[in-house]
Design a protein around this motif. Sequence first.
Motif, PDB file in Angstrom:
ATOM      1  N   VAL A  39      -9.686 -53.922  32.680  1.00 41.81           N
ATOM      2  CA  VAL A  39     -10.261 -53.230  31.320  1.00 41.81           C
ATOM      3  C   VAL A  39     -10.397 -54.334  30.325  1.00 41.81           C
ATOM      4  O   VAL A  39      -9.564 -55.059  29.877  1.00 41.81           O
ATOM      5  N   PHE A  41     -10.860 -54.371  27.289  1.00 39.72           N
ATOM      6  CA  PHE A  41     -10.057 -54.239  26.036  1.00 39.72           C
ATOM      7  C   PHE A  41      -8.836 -54.979  26.112  1.00 39.72           C
ATOM      8  O   PHE A  41      -8.332 -55.380  25.291  1.00 39.72           O
ATOM      9  N   ASP A  72      -9.269 -46.730  19.033  1.00 39.97           N
ATOM     10  CA  ASP A  72      -9.774 -47.636  20.187  1.00 39.97           C
ATOM     11  C   ASP A  72     -10.495 -46.790  21.271  1.00 39.97           C
ATOM     12  O   ASP A  72     -11.506 -47.230  21.620  1.00 39.97           O
ATOM     13  N   GLU A  75     -13.729 -46.019  19.582  1.00 38.56           N
ATOM     14  CA  GLU A  75     -14.811 -47.240  19.762  1.00 38.56           C
ATOM     15  C   GLU A  75     -15.151 -47.771  21.103  1.00 38.56           C
ATOM     16  O   GLU A  75     -16.114 -48.204  21.259  1.00 38.56           O
ATOM     17  N   ASN A  76     -14.708 -47.137  22.130  1.00 43.16           N
ATOM     18  CA  ASN A  76     -14.783 -47.491  23.397  1.00 43.16           C
ATOM     19  C   ASN A  76     -15.535 -46.375  24.164  1.00 43.16           C
ATOM     20  O   ASN A  76     -15.396 -46.352  25.555  1.00 43.16           O
ATOM     21  N   TYR A  77     -15.946 -45.478  23.590  1.00 41.95           N
ATOM     22  CA  TYR A  77     -16.546 -44.156  23.943  1.00 41.95           C
ATOM     23  C   TYR A  77     -17.503 -44.404  24.986  1.00 41.95           C
ATOM     24  O   TYR A  77     -18.466 -45.443  24.618  1.00 41.95           O
ATOM     25  N   LYS A  80     -15.219 -46.984  28.253  1.00 44.35           N
ATOM     26  CA  LYS A  80     -14.974 -48.587  28.515  1.00 44.35           C
ATOM     27  C   LYS A  80     -13.541 -48.723  28.557  1.00 44.35           C
ATOM     28  O   LYS A  80     -13.147 -49.930  28.898  1.00 44.35           O
ATOM     29  N   LEU A  81     -12.502 -47.812  28.451  1.00 43.58           N
ATOM     30  CA  LEU A  81     -11.218 -47.982  28.635  1.00 43.58           C
ATOM     31  C   LEU A  81     -10.835 -47.788  29.884  1.00 43.58           C
ATOM     32  O   LEU A  81      -9.610 -47.779  30.427  1.00 43.58           O
TER      33      LEU A  81
END
Length: 440
Positions: A39, A41, A72, A75-77, A80-81
């Motif tokens: 990940v 992030f 977080d 923002e990572n929708y 992305k996480l």
Amino acid sequence: MVKVSNIFNPEMETMSRKDMEALQLERLKETIRRSYENVPFHKENFDKAGVRPEDIQSLEDLQKVPFMKKTDLRENYPFKLFAVPPNKCARIHGSSGTKGKPTIVGYTHKDIENWAEIVARAIVAAGGRPGDIFHNAYGYGLFTGGLGLHYGIERLGATAVPVSGGNTPRQITLIQDFQPRGLSATPSYTLNIIEGMKKMGLNPRDTSIEYGIFGAEPWTEEMREQLEEELGIKAIDIYGLSEVMGPGVSIECHEAQDGLHIAEDHFLAEIINPETGEVLPYGEEGELVFTSLTKEAFPVIRYRTGDIASLNPEKCKCGRTTIRMSRIKGRIDDMLIIRGVNVFPTEIEAVLLGFSELAPHYQVVLKREGVLDTCEVQCEITPEYQQNASADDKERLIREISANMKDALGVTVVPCINEPNTLPRSEGKAIRIVDKRNQY
Ligand code: DLL
């Protein structure tokens, strides 16, 4: 295999602290390694803080790692996480997203298996057993309540009635016809079901229900007393959040009803000072932070929940050795600052439920008068009180509520009493705060 005992997984739930901490450390290292590798992030977060995965050699070393927050996730929708490709997930859940995009989380098959076991443990802690019929009135859908409970009920070897939220008359008919031992719903929706039973001329104490698993929103000891009294059941607090898993992160045991046992082989808890981020010792109240220890699809590292609680490591009389968290006092976001005094809606609830003249439904309405904020508490009188009380009685009631609020909260709130059946009823999470400050 289904185990018949008052502890579903004795190995994990009664492990010595030393063994539990060793298991947590082993799982923590693996979680950090996988998150760092898969990940971006997490890699960036570690790199920015100058921490490498191999620097984590003890549970305390986790304190070197920066926190994760709800923003977080936004923002990572959407994915992305995730630590696995979304199409390798068995399921996706999320929060309702009342404030913008929903927060999305994923589960591999293994994650779903673990979650089902965690919830099966929770149901047993609440007094459930294989063979129970279980009425599950948490919403099914992206919300984790419905399906989260559902898989746990099946894993336990009980029978799930997947009724979901809403359509209260039908819920009541099914409760009468199917004779469930277990019930799950939000506490506020359970009040709605109780009210529906009374309207249908039924005595809520006469149902087959013996235990209720209530959570997904803050509620008080006073509310527990009311639910237990009205339904003649044990009311058990269950906690969880979609970011960390869903329902089952922690649960009270029916033996003690004194703090919620955290499924510590899967979730590592910390309490921090929400302003400084400093880790607080056992017993001190602060913000709950969780690190997942086994999740494959959506690992979280030091996730700030926004929920206020404390931790208690003492062994419980039920025999479980897992750390217990206190009942949630409220969400930091929901903390009201009235004339400089911090007040949680649960503190208002505790006062209101002390009045037998009032129904247990309320809303806190924030308004602005000039430069000052005011706080109104909209409450509702019971039909019985409505029938018997004079206008003078009602005036007196308002004065008493106001005085008790001032004593308990140290600040003036304005109680407004409404006729029976006038405030909105909840079918899921109750809306306790209505902010009208920008309308003035
Ligand atoms: O509410 C998961 C859940 C479903 C828990 C069913 C229990 C039963 P979310 O929609 O992501 O997940 O909301 C999580 O709800 O951070 C708390 O603020 C609040 N919450 C959950 N359980 C409790 C509880 C589910 N027992 C957010 N007491 C959390 C107080 C709770 N607040």
